[in-house]
Design an enzyme around this catalytic site. Structure first.
Site, PDB file in Angstrom:
ATOM      1  N   GLU A 147      37.413  36.644  48.564  1.00 20.60           N
ATOM      2  CA  GLU A 147      37.693  36.217  49.948  1.00 20.60           C
ATOM      3  C   GLU A 147      36.725  35.178  50.517  1.00 20.60           C
ATOM      4  O   GLU A 147      36.115  35.402  51.564  1.00 20.60           O
ATOM      5  CB  GLU A 147      37.720  37.456  50.849  1.00 20.60           C
ATOM      6  CG  GLU A 147      38.696  38.511  50.364  1.00 20.60           C
ATOM      7  CD  GLU A 147      38.692  39.792  51.206  1.00 20.60           C
ATOM      8  OE1 GLU A 147      37.792  39.980  52.034  1.00 20.60           O
ATOM      9  OE2 GLU A 147      39.619  40.611  51.028  1.00 20.60           O
ATOM     10  N   GLU A 255      45.905  43.852  44.360  1.00 23.41           N
ATOM     11  CA  GLU A 255      45.800  44.903  45.384  1.00 23.41           C
ATOM     12  C   GLU A 255      47.147  45.065  46.074  1.00 23.41           C
ATOM     13  O   GLU A 255      47.278  44.889  47.281  1.00 23.41           O
ATOM     14  CB  GLU A 255      44.721  44.539  46.416  1.00 23.41           C
ATOM     15  CG  GLU A 255      43.355  44.311  45.806  1.00 23.41           C
ATOM     16  CD  GLU A 255      42.253  44.013  46.822  1.00 23.41           C
ATOM     17  OE1 GLU A 255      42.408  44.355  48.009  1.00 23.41           O
ATOM     18  OE2 GLU A 255      41.239  43.418  46.427  1.00 23.41           O
TER      19      GLU A 255
HETATM   20  C1  GLA Z   1      40.137  43.897  50.505  1.00 22.17           C
HETATM   21  C2  GLA Z   1      39.138  44.161  49.384  1.00 22.17           C
HETATM   22  C3  GLA Z   1      39.316  45.516  48.795  1.00 22.17           C
HETATM   23  C4  GLA Z   1      39.493  46.583  49.849  1.00 22.17           C
HETATM   24  C5  GLA Z   1      40.640  46.195  50.753  1.00 22.17           C
HETATM   25  C6  GLA Z   1      40.867  47.233  51.803  1.00 22.17           C
HETATM   26  O1  GLA Z   1      41.357  43.559  50.094  1.00 22.17           O
HETATM   27  O2  GLA Z   1      39.210  43.206  48.361  1.00 22.17           O
HETATM   28  O3  GLA Z   1      38.202  45.829  48.014  1.00 22.17           O
HETATM   29  O4  GLA Z   1      38.315  46.745  50.573  1.00 22.17           O
HETATM   30  O5  GLA Z   1      40.305  44.988  51.377  1.00 22.17           O
HETATM   31  O6  GLA Z   1      40.939  48.501  51.293  1.00 22.17           O
END
Ligand code: GLA
Length: 350
Positions: A147, A255
């Site tokens: 990020e 994710e």
């Molecule tokens: C982001 C992070 C993850 C996690 C999510 C929320 O996407 O990359 O590690 O913390 O937020 O659960």
């Protein structure tokens, strides 16, 4: 033990005779889930049967691995790696450099507050060396930087963070170079959310392309996939995959979860509505079809959680608001969509 029987299409269906999710996809991509150590017991059978890749939900983040300078705590992360090895699962490393869940000492200097560029880079390098060395080949890829890119148009390419302020824009390059120096085998990923949204996608693409041109070691793009039942469009997902893959990068969906609520929707519900369930069913099915269509580009699809009884979305963006974003329900039963996603692949093989 509870024994649940459902009748689907005239056939008696139990989770015991459901085919393995990851085996179904073995010719296409790995199927992963994120875990905390406690989940290894709680979801043991589901994990063993249905997933062949694990990501530590929290335990490999800097705040857990190096809470104080020079004091490493590897045990919880090691427990995940041990389970993975015993059960023949891959492990994705998550994450080495991030603005969040990174302890304050990284950025502080005892004397005058903020640390200087060289000291911060040296702390980054030491952290990466220790962590990547510790796990060696037990972790086959790392989200080296998480990020780093700005959400909004017109605010520059990079997100405002202490890494950016103190080191400058090359903190991303440095992190990848340090990691590559520790091991030439590990696959190096950049990972971000909203990565299929056209504006942010283009900003991420620009950064990655520039990195490639500068010869920075980079193997893959992690598309987080925190999506909802109405967003993003399949078209945007396709375009993003194609665009990142055009740089020769391997794509991981890192994710994935599908909120029942759009971001601005503040409702709290006891149960998802029939319309929500229907939308989630169709979208998950379409999205997995799309992933399969792009399986030469995508090598891993990881869900951010296992079952609906435990999801970060129960507290984000609204505290204590129940959500149902995963493929197993609150009782750890496969949702109908998972059964059909598995059937879709089998049908194709006939
Ligand atoms: C982001 C992070 C993850 C996690 C999510 C929320 O996407 O990359 O590690 O913390 O937020 O659960």
């Amino acid at each position: 033990m509870m024994f649940i029987i459902r009748v689907i299409g005239g056939l008696i269906m139990t989770d015991n005779n459901l085919k393995s999710f990851y085996e179904t996809y073995k010719d296409f991509f790995q199927v992963g889930a994120c875990v905390e150590p406690v989940h290894l017991k709680f979801y043991r059978e589901i994990l063993k049967k249905h997933f062949n890749s694990l990501t530590a939900e929290n335990r490999m983040k800097p705040i857990h691995l190096q809470p104080e300078e020079g004091e490493f705590n590897f045990e919880p992360a090691d427990e995940i790696v041990r389970f993975a090895k015993e059960n023949n699962k891959k492990v994705r490393g998550h994450t080495l450099v991030w603005h969040n869940q990174t302890p304050e000492w990284f950025f502080k200097n005892e004397k005058d507050g903020q640390v200087g560029r060289q000291s911060l880079l040296s702390r980054m390098e030491k952290h990466i060396q220790q962590v990547v060395n510790h796990f060696q080949d037990d972790i086959y890829c790392w989200d080296v930087v998480n990020e780093a890119i700005e959400d909004e148009e017109n605010s520059g390419l990079f997100r405002d963070s202490k890494w950016l302020k103190i080191v400058g824009e090359d903190f991303v390059d440095q992190a990848f170079k340090y990691t590559a120096r520790v091991s030439s085998k590990i696959k190096l990923f950049y990972n971000d959310y909203n990565a299929v949204d056209s504006g942010k996608r283009d900003r991420i693409f620009t950064m990655l392309k520039n990195m490639k041109e500068r010869g920075v070691p980079l193997d893959g793009m992690g598309i987080q996939g925190h999506w909802n039942i109405n967003w993003p469009s399949l078209e945007d997902i396709k375009k993003a995959i194609e665009k990142y893959a055009s740089l020769g990068l391997d794509i991981h969906i890192t994710e994935l979860d599908m909120s029942m609520f759009e971001f601005g929707d503040k409702r709290k519900l006891k149960e998802p509505t029939a319309e929500m369930l229907d939308k989630q069913y169709h979208r998950y099915r379409d999205i997995f079809e799309l992933f399969r269509e792009y399986s030469s580009e995508i090598s891993n699809v990881t869900l951010w959680g296992i079952a609906d009884d435990n999801t970060w979305l129960d507290n984000f963006p609204i505290k204590n608001r129940k959500n149902w974003p995963l493929l197993f329900d609150i009782n750890h039963r496969s949702k109908r969509v998972l059964i059909d996603i598995i059937k879709d692949v089998d049908k194709r093989d006939l």
